[in-house]
Motif scaffolding. Sequence first.
Motif: not given
Length: 324
Positions: A183-208
């Motif tokens: 790869g030409d860009n050694l720092n290339a990153v892909t961001r993925f998300v895990l998707v489920g059905k609608t649920v209440a948000p989890p408690e905050p961690t401070g890094a959200d």
Amino acid sequence: MTSDAAGPEASVPPRRTYSFLGPAGTFTEAALAQVPEARGQIWRPVHNVGEALADVIDGRAHAAMIAIENSVDGGVSTAQDALATVPGLRIIGEYLVPVDFVLVGRPGAQLDDVSLVAAHPVAYAQCLQWLTRTLPAHAHIPASSNVASALGLLDGTSDADAAIAPPGILEHHDLELLAEKIGDNLNAVTRFVLVGKTVAPPEPTGADKTSLIVELPDDRPGALLEMLEQFATRGINLSLLASRPIGDELGRYRFVIDADGHVHDERMADALLGLRRFSPKVIFLGSYPRADRAVVRYPDRYSDDVFVEARDWLRGLLSGEPEG
């Protein structure tokens, strides 16, 4: 006579199913491998984002892993549009996968013999500088996916001498490694998300992070600025702002937004109320821990206590309490 003691198999919970863009060896599979609760469960390979999300909605899967953003190519429009149009979904986690590529061939192949390379167009573009330096006379055959480019070598459907593929392909198929880290860009990153059905948000961690999709009310001067001010005036940083056409007419856009913070934060909740008053449609996709676990920093004037004190002050005014 029956026994009250249940057999050992009765206490074993059923295995969960997780859908991901297959087949085995894809970057999406590498993202799913980062999910602790998915280990030892059923991994269901699918053909596209729509199929993955349909698995969640229809109950065939507990959650689906999809790519949402790439550091080189930007947002994944198919995923963003699907999240905007399929109701009942919630992002429950995010994961980062370094984008690295290898050049593979049939068993016994050699790099000097390569003149025709199969690759997905995006992967080909991200390796073009290396290919130009190393194989200046090569030709390119487009492939439908990063894994399909390599599988075509083995099943005889591709005339290519070699293929650009994810490194994970070597764990599943008998292929010759001709070159790695191409790869030409050694720092290339892909961001993925895990998707489920609608649920209440989890408690905050401070890094959200909080993900939203917001439609502009109309095509007029200052509409975008008014939307952005809902965040700026509350000290909220945006890590993603991507526009996508709504599709019903020219000039109508929705915006995919990632905002630093959690919906339980007073400043974020206040911003969402402002967005709700401003926009004809706000889709809350979820608040979840950031993949990098970086703590969200903000000035003291935007702390929860400041918002709570302001609300208490207003209540006092409305109740006729003397100001102290």
